[in-house]
Design a protein around this motif. Sequence first.
Motif, PDB file in Angstrom:
ATOM      1  N   SER A 204       2.649 -24.229   0.998  1.00  0.00           N
ATOM      2  CA  SER A 204       2.516 -22.896   0.419  1.00  0.00           C
ATOM      3  C   SER A 204       3.698 -22.045   0.836  1.00  0.00           C
ATOM      4  O   SER A 204       4.584 -22.487   1.583  1.00  0.00           O
ATOM      5  CB  SER A 204       1.215 -22.241   0.888  1.00  0.00           C
ATOM      6  N   VAL A 205       3.693 -20.814   0.371  1.00  0.00           N
ATOM      7  CA  VAL A 205       4.766 -19.882   0.723  1.00  0.00           C
ATOM      8  C   VAL A 205       4.814 -19.648   2.227  1.00  0.00           C
ATOM      9  O   VAL A 205       5.890 -19.389   2.787  1.00  0.00           O
ATOM     10  CB  VAL A 205       4.569 -18.549  -0.051  1.00  0.00           C
ATOM     11  N   ALA A 206       3.680 -19.781   2.921  1.00  0.00           N
ATOM     12  CA  ALA A 206       3.661 -19.573   4.374  1.00  0.00           C
ATOM     13  C   ALA A 206       4.488 -20.621   5.099  1.00  0.00           C
ATOM     14  O   ALA A 206       5.017 -20.360   6.192  1.00  0.00           O
ATOM     15  CB  ALA A 206       2.222 -19.578   4.880  1.00  0.00           C
ATOM     16  N   ASP A 207       4.616 -21.810   4.530  1.00  0.00           N
ATOM     17  CA  ASP A 207       5.396 -22.866   5.174  1.00  0.00           C
ATOM     18  C   ASP A 207       6.892 -22.574   5.163  1.00  0.00           C
ATOM     19  O   ASP A 207       7.652 -23.213   5.897  1.00  0.00           O
ATOM     20  CB  ASP A 207       5.130 -24.209   4.482  1.00  0.00           C
ATOM     21  N   LEU A 208       7.315 -21.636   4.328  1.00  0.00           N
ATOM     22  CA  LEU A 208       8.730 -21.267   4.269  1.00  0.00           C
ATOM     23  C   LEU A 208       9.051 -20.045   5.112  1.00  0.00           C
ATOM     24  O   LEU A 208      10.221 -19.705   5.290  1.00  0.00           O
ATOM     25  CB  LEU A 208       9.138 -20.984   2.812  1.00  0.00           C
ATOM     26  N   ALA A 209       8.011 -19.382   5.635  1.00  0.00           N
ATOM     27  CA  ALA A 209       8.208 -18.074   6.266  1.00  0.00           C
ATOM     28  C   ALA A 209       9.100 -18.142   7.493  1.00  0.00           C
ATOM     29  O   ALA A 209       9.880 -17.225   7.750  1.00  0.00           O
ATOM     30  CB  ALA A 209       6.853 -17.471   6.629  1.00  0.00           C
ATOM     31  N   ALA A 210       8.998 -19.213   8.269  1.00  0.00           N
ATOM     32  CA  ALA A 210       9.745 -19.293   9.527  1.00  0.00           C
ATOM     33  C   ALA A 210      11.080 -20.006   9.384  1.00  0.00           C
ATOM     34  O   ALA A 210      11.797 -20.166  10.366  1.00  0.00           O
ATOM     35  CB  ALA A 210       8.888 -19.994  10.586  1.00  0.00           C
ATOM     36  N   VAL A 223       7.732 -26.369  -3.422  1.00  0.00           N
ATOM     37  CA  VAL A 223       7.348 -25.991  -4.781  1.00  0.00           C
ATOM     38  C   VAL A 223       6.500 -27.102  -5.412  1.00  0.00           C
ATOM     39  O   VAL A 223       6.806 -28.286  -5.278  1.00  0.00           O
ATOM     40  CB  VAL A 223       8.597 -25.720  -5.640  1.00  0.00           C
ATOM     41  N   PHE A 224       5.434 -26.713  -6.090  1.00  0.00           N
ATOM     42  CA  PHE A 224       4.574 -27.654  -6.813  1.00  0.00           C
ATOM     43  C   PHE A 224       4.953 -27.618  -8.281  1.00  0.00           C
ATOM     44  O   PHE A 224       4.968 -26.559  -8.899  1.00  0.00           O
ATOM     45  CB  PHE A 224       3.100 -27.267  -6.637  1.00  0.00           C
ATOM     46  N   ASP A 227       1.947 -29.388 -14.583  1.00  0.00           N
ATOM     47  CA  ASP A 227       2.056 -30.134 -15.846  1.00  0.00           C
ATOM     48  C   ASP A 227       2.701 -29.304 -16.951  1.00  0.00           C
ATOM     49  O   ASP A 227       3.319 -29.853 -17.864  1.00  0.00           O
ATOM     50  CB  ASP A 227       0.671 -30.597 -16.309  1.00  0.00           C
ATOM     51  N   SER A 228       2.542 -27.995 -16.888  1.00  0.00           N
ATOM     52  CA  SER A 228       3.124 -27.116 -17.904  1.00  0.00           C
ATOM     53  C   SER A 228       4.636 -26.990 -17.765  1.00  0.00           C
ATOM     54  O   SER A 228       5.292 -26.441 -18.650  1.00  0.00           O
ATOM     55  CB  SER A 228       2.500 -25.720 -17.793  1.00  0.00           C
ATOM     56  N   GLY A 229       5.170 -27.474 -16.647  1.00  0.00           N
ATOM     57  CA  GLY A 229       6.597 -27.317 -16.367  1.00  0.00           C
ATOM     58  C   GLY A 229       6.892 -26.210 -15.384  1.00  0.00           C
ATOM     59  O   GLY A 229       8.013 -26.099 -14.872  1.00  0.00           O
ATOM     60  N   LEU A 230       5.901 -25.351 -15.101  1.00  0.00           N
ATOM     61  CA  LEU A 230       6.101 -24.266 -14.147  1.00  0.00           C
ATOM     62  C   LEU A 230       6.347 -24.805 -12.738  1.00  0.00           C
ATOM     63  O   LEU A 230       5.723 -25.784 -12.315  1.00  0.00           O
ATOM     64  CB  LEU A 230       4.878 -23.348 -14.109  1.00  0.00           C
ATOM     65  N   ALA A 231       7.223 -24.129 -12.018  1.00  0.00           N
ATOM     66  CA  ALA A 231       7.393 -24.381 -10.592  1.00  0.00           C
ATOM     67  C   ALA A 231       6.511 -23.382  -9.854  1.00  0.00           C
ATOM     68  O   ALA A 231       6.694 -22.167  -9.984  1.00  0.00           O
ATOM     69  CB  ALA A 231       8.849 -24.217 -10.189  1.00  0.00           C
TER      70      ALA A 231
END
Length: 428
Positions: A204-210, A223-224, A227-231
């Motif tokens: 999640s975004v929390a994993d990037l915080a530090a 980033v996940f 199926d729609s192509g969204l990141a």
Amino acid sequence: MATRILPAVGDPDAVRSLTTLLSQLPDAEPVTPVADSTQLVDTLARLAAESVDELPEVVIVHERIGPVPALELIREVALRFPAVGVVLITSDPGPGLFQAAMDYGARGLVALPLGYEELASRVQAVAQWSAGVRRHLGSAVDVFTGTGGTVVSVSGAKGGVGTTLTAVQLALAAQASGRSTALLDMDLQTGDVASYLDVQFRRSVADLAAITDLSPRVLADAVFRHDSGLALLLAPGDGERGEEVTDRAARQIVGALRSRYEVVVIDCGAQLGGAGAAAVETADTALLVTTPDVVAVRGAKRAVRMWDRLQIRKAEETTVVVNRHTRGTEIQPALIQRITGTAIAATTVPAAFKELQGAVDAGRVHELDARSTVKQALWALAGELGLAGAPEGGRKGHGHGHGRFRGDRGDRGDRGAAGFRRRKDGAG
């Protein structure tokens, strides 16, 4: 092998002094200096478009470079050109600035007035680091050569007004129009983007915080790909982890997404924290979603006033989106515009929850029927905002136009999130 060194210095005297010293360094190949931040980024983008190998190993940034402040410029270079080592030259080489420079992505610091030994040592170390990165990554070095994507924040006047649905459909519309699109869930405690799109996720975004060195590869790991192509960069599953995402981390994450995607849509929810304030402040367009009822409109007015007090965003720089609109309601968009003092989107979203209920309950909002009047309105809103073209047969709004949106961010710097921190800590 010669080390290519690109100075970014605006002051002519400093340029002469620096280039004289650089010309004396062994195996150094000084590149023609650039005078400002815009010229530096444009030069690097042009070289990267030819080949990553054309990029200089070292960029030297003077503390008084402009118009973008030196630290912000360093962060942009580090994010967009991860194999280029950046050195900051400054008259204040204290531990505070050193730590800040490292946090923003610099690989070294050199004190003014310049000395040969210190400059040579630092340039050599950074050049070795750059060469090591390029050997390790080989041809896989990932460089973004565009000008940076468009960021749209979506906030709610209160809970339950349709903030997440709006953010998801805007992102889907942008992706469907051929633009690479990221959807960031910054509703850190109660984010529901994953539920709306039926996603099971680990990071999640929390994993990037530090993480201070937010490289494209690190970002890609978090980033996940839907199926729609969204990141998708999602809110943490454990709400208490939302506190790990500071305003500085939020700025870095949004900047990294902006550098990788043409469109970035941020679901900020209805509660304002430091990270959400930073997201709203840095967005090109800030949307505030409300429903046409007294409680929600009061909430919208309260939010707009708070953003203004905290210097996050001015009322005229905010665009209100009216959801669940009907022609017969007493509170019409023109009245909401007068009450809040904001711009208002010409496209309104009709009250038609029955169209949504099945898709929402199944967590398949991305499969919403194209005939849905809600989807048509939200995709038309995406077209109004310049994120996508309106779908064929779609509406240009459920009702009449009530003004035009504005997406100018103004010159706020870091004041808004800083103001939020001061008030939260009791110092404001």
